[in-house]
Each structure stands twice: as structure tokens, then as C-alpha cells.
Design a protein around this motif. Structure first.
Motif, mmCIF file in Angstrom:
data_model
loop_
_atom_site.group_PDB
_atom_site.id
_atom_site.type_symbol
_atom_site.label_atom_id
_atom_site.label_comp_id
_atom_site.label_asym_id
_atom_site.label_seq_id
_atom_site.Cartn_x
_atom_site.Cartn_y
_atom_site.Cartn_z
ATOM 1 N N VAL A 129 0.846 -1.185 0.000
ATOM 2 C CA VAL A 129 0.000 0.000 0.000
ATOM 3 C C VAL A 129 0.882 1.236 0.000
ATOM 4 O O VAL A 129 2.001 1.203 0.527
ATOM 5 C CB VAL A 129 -0.948 -0.008 1.230
ATOM 6 N N GLN A 130 0.388 2.296 -0.605
ATOM 7 C CA GLN A 130 1.154 3.530 -0.630
ATOM 8 C C GLN A 130 1.049 4.275 0.692
ATOM 9 O O GLN A 130 0.057 4.140 1.424
ATOM 10 C CB GLN A 130 0.659 4.427 -1.757
ATOM 11 N N ALA A 131 2.056 5.057 0.987
ATOM 12 C CA ALA A 131 2.030 5.882 2.193
ATOM 13 C C ALA A 131 0.781 6.758 2.194
ATOM 14 O O ALA A 131 0.395 7.310 1.164
ATOM 15 C CB ALA A 131 3.287 6.737 2.270
ATOM 16 N N GLY A 132 0.157 6.836 3.359
ATOM 17 C CA GLY A 132 -1.084 7.581 3.487
ATOM 18 C C GLY A 132 -2.327 6.754 3.255
ATOM 19 O O GLY A 132 -3.445 7.201 3.539
ATOM 20 N N GLY A 133 -2.137 5.546 2.755
ATOM 21 C CA GLY A 133 -3.263 4.668 2.466
ATOM 22 C C GLY A 133 -3.723 3.890 3.678
ATOM 23 O O GLY A 133 -3.230 4.055 4.799
ATOM 24 N N ARG A 186 -4.216 6.060 14.534
ATOM 25 C CA ARG A 186 -4.138 5.573 13.150
ATOM 26 C C ARG A 186 -4.657 4.146 13.009
ATOM 27 O O ARG A 186 -5.254 3.799 11.997
ATOM 28 C CB ARG A 186 -2.697 5.637 12.647
ATOM 29 N N PHE A 187 -4.408 3.320 14.009
ATOM 30 C CA PHE A 187 -4.805 1.910 13.959
ATOM 31 C C PHE A 187 -5.957 1.668 14.922
ATOM 32 O O PHE A 187 -6.028 2.288 15.996
ATOM 33 C CB PHE A 187 -3.639 1.003 14.350
ATOM 34 N N THR A 188 -6.820 0.726 14.554
ATOM 35 C CA THR A 188 -7.945 0.364 15.414
ATOM 36 C C THR A 188 -8.150 -1.141 15.390
ATOM 37 O O THR A 188 -8.196 -1.747 14.314
ATOM 38 C CB THR A 188 -9.244 1.049 14.952
ATOM 39 N N ILE A 189 -8.270 -1.734 16.567
ATOM 40 C CA ILE A 189 -8.600 -3.155 16.663
ATOM 41 C C ILE A 189 -10.101 -3.292 16.888
ATOM 42 O O ILE A 189 -10.712 -2.477 17.577
ATOM 43 C CB ILE A 189 -7.811 -3.828 17.812
ATOM 44 N N SER A 190 -10.678 -4.319 16.273
ATOM 45 C CA SER A 190 -12.096 -4.579 16.501
ATOM 46 C C SER A 190 -12.338 -6.074 16.478
ATOM 47 O O SER A 190 -11.545 -6.832 15.916
ATOM 48 C CB SER A 190 -12.964 -3.886 15.433
ATOM 49 N N ARG A 191 -13.426 -6.475 17.108
ATOM 50 C CA ARG A 191 -13.793 -7.889 17.165
ATOM 51 C C ARG A 191 -15.146 -8.107 16.505
ATOM 52 O O ARG A 191 -16.048 -7.295 16.636
ATOM 53 C CB ARG A 191 -13.931 -8.350 18.625
ATOM 54 N N ASP A 192 -15.246 -9.235 15.820
ATOM 55 C CA ASP A 192 -16.531 -9.718 15.329
ATOM 56 C C ASP A 192 -16.717 -11.087 15.973
ATOM 57 O O ASP A 192 -16.258 -12.112 15.459
ATOM 58 C CB ASP A 192 -16.523 -9.810 13.805
ATOM 59 N N ASN A 193 -17.395 -11.097 17.112
ATOM 60 C CA ASN A 193 -17.533 -12.352 17.855
ATOM 61 C C ASN A 193 -18.339 -13.393 17.079
ATOM 62 O O ASN A 193 -18.083 -14.592 17.190
ATOM 63 C CB ASN A 193 -18.182 -12.093 19.212
ATOM 64 N N MET A 234 -5.835 -0.202 9.659
ATOM 65 C CA MET A 234 -4.647 0.656 9.654
ATOM 66 C C MET A 234 -4.862 1.803 8.679
ATOM 67 O O MET A 234 -5.073 1.568 7.486
ATOM 68 C CB MET A 234 -3.411 -0.162 9.255
ATOM 69 N N ASN A 235 -4.827 2.999 9.187
ATOM 70 C CA ASN A 235 -5.006 4.201 8.376
ATOM 71 C C ASN A 235 -3.749 5.051 8.413
ATOM 72 O O ASN A 235 -2.899 4.886 9.290
ATOM 73 C CB ASN A 235 -6.194 5.020 8.892
ATOM 74 N N SER A 236 -3.661 5.967 7.460
ATOM 75 C CA SER A 236 -2.515 6.899 7.407
ATOM 76 C C SER A 236 -1.194 6.144 7.524
ATOM 77 O O SER A 236 -0.315 6.509 8.308
ATOM 78 C CB SER A 236 -2.632 7.941 8.524
ATOM 79 N N LEU A 237 -1.069 5.105 6.738
ATOM 80 C CA LEU A 237 0.107 4.245 6.837
ATOM 81 C C LEU A 237 1.371 4.974 6.427
ATOM 82 O O LEU A 237 1.368 5.842 5.536
ATOM 83 C CB LEU A 237 -0.087 3.000 5.981
ATOM 84 N N LYS A 238 2.458 4.583 7.085
ATOM 85 C CA LYS A 238 3.767 5.185 6.853
ATOM 86 C C LYS A 238 4.757 4.097 6.436
ATOM 87 O O LYS A 238 4.569 2.925 6.801
ATOM 88 C CB LYS A 238 4.272 5.834 8.149
#
Length: 124
Positions: free
Chosen positions: A12-16, A67-74, A83-87
């Protein structure tokens, strides 16, 4: 025994953005503390985020907060890492991990179950 399988890594490109799932089997994730950790080339494995089944607030490394978020789908027994705004410095193999107990630990050594990892590469 818990089996964890990550998928969805890639280039992925930076910022993606990129969202990677971790499918669990053998136990329900509702009874596990789940984490994501990464390992960059030539470096040790390091903490990204931990989410306790007993605490609604996840713990994040300073480098990924906001920038990052964890989530669960039980229902699907799956954990996601958004992951957002990747560097470029986020480039690493990302591992899903799980542990018994409710402590959202930052120590890789305290996770007893691991996936095989998925490569995430961020180009500049």
C-alpha cells in the motif's frame, strides 16, 4: 488449542489504508485477550495493540495511536486491525496473537497463541 490465521496483507502507498483480519478457531475470542504485534526486518517483535475481553478500552502503542484500530466480530470469531494513514515505517510482518487471562499485555512473551503473520509493505 487456539489457531489464528491472518490474511489481507499487501503493498500500500504511504497515506493509504489496509484492514487485516485474523480468524480464530478452537476457542471463542470472547474469552481471549487478543493482540497484534509486528516484526520489522532485523528487529525484534514488538507490540501494536492489545484488546482484553474484560476491558472495553484497547491498549495501543504510541506509534499507532489515532491511526490503527482493533475490533472484534464475535459472531465470526474474527479480529480486525484497521490501519489508516500508513507510513513506510509501518512496514513489517504483522502477527495476530492471543492469550488466556484478561491482561492486555504489551509483552510478546505473554501471548501463548500466534498466527503465521502477514506482510504489510508501505511504499513512499
Amino acid at each position: 488449542q487456539v489457531q489464528l490465521v491472518e490474511s489481507g496483507g499487501g503493498l500500500v502507498q504511504a497515506g493509504g489504508s489496509l484492514s487485516i483480519p485474523c480468524a480464530a478457531s478452537g476457542r471463542t475470542i470472547s474469552s481471549l485477550t487478543m493482540g497484534w504485534l509486528l516484526q520489522a526486518p532485523g528487529k525484534e517483535r514488538e507490540f501494536v495493540v492489545a484488546d482484553s475481553w474484560d476491558d472495553p478500552i484497547a491498549k495501543y502503542a504510541d506509534s499507532v495511536k489515532g491511526r490503527f484500530t482493533i475490533s472484534r466480530d464475535n459472531a465470526k470469531n474474527t479480529v480486525w486491525l484497521q490501519m489508516n494513514s500508513l507510513k513506510p515505517e509501518d512496514t513489517a510482518v504483522y502477527y495476530c496473537a492471543a492469550r488466556d487471562g484478561s491482561l492486555a499485555t504489551t509483552s510478546p512473551r505473554q501471548y501463548g497463541y500466534w498466527g503465521q503473520g502477514t506482510q504489510v509493505t508501505v511504499s513512499s
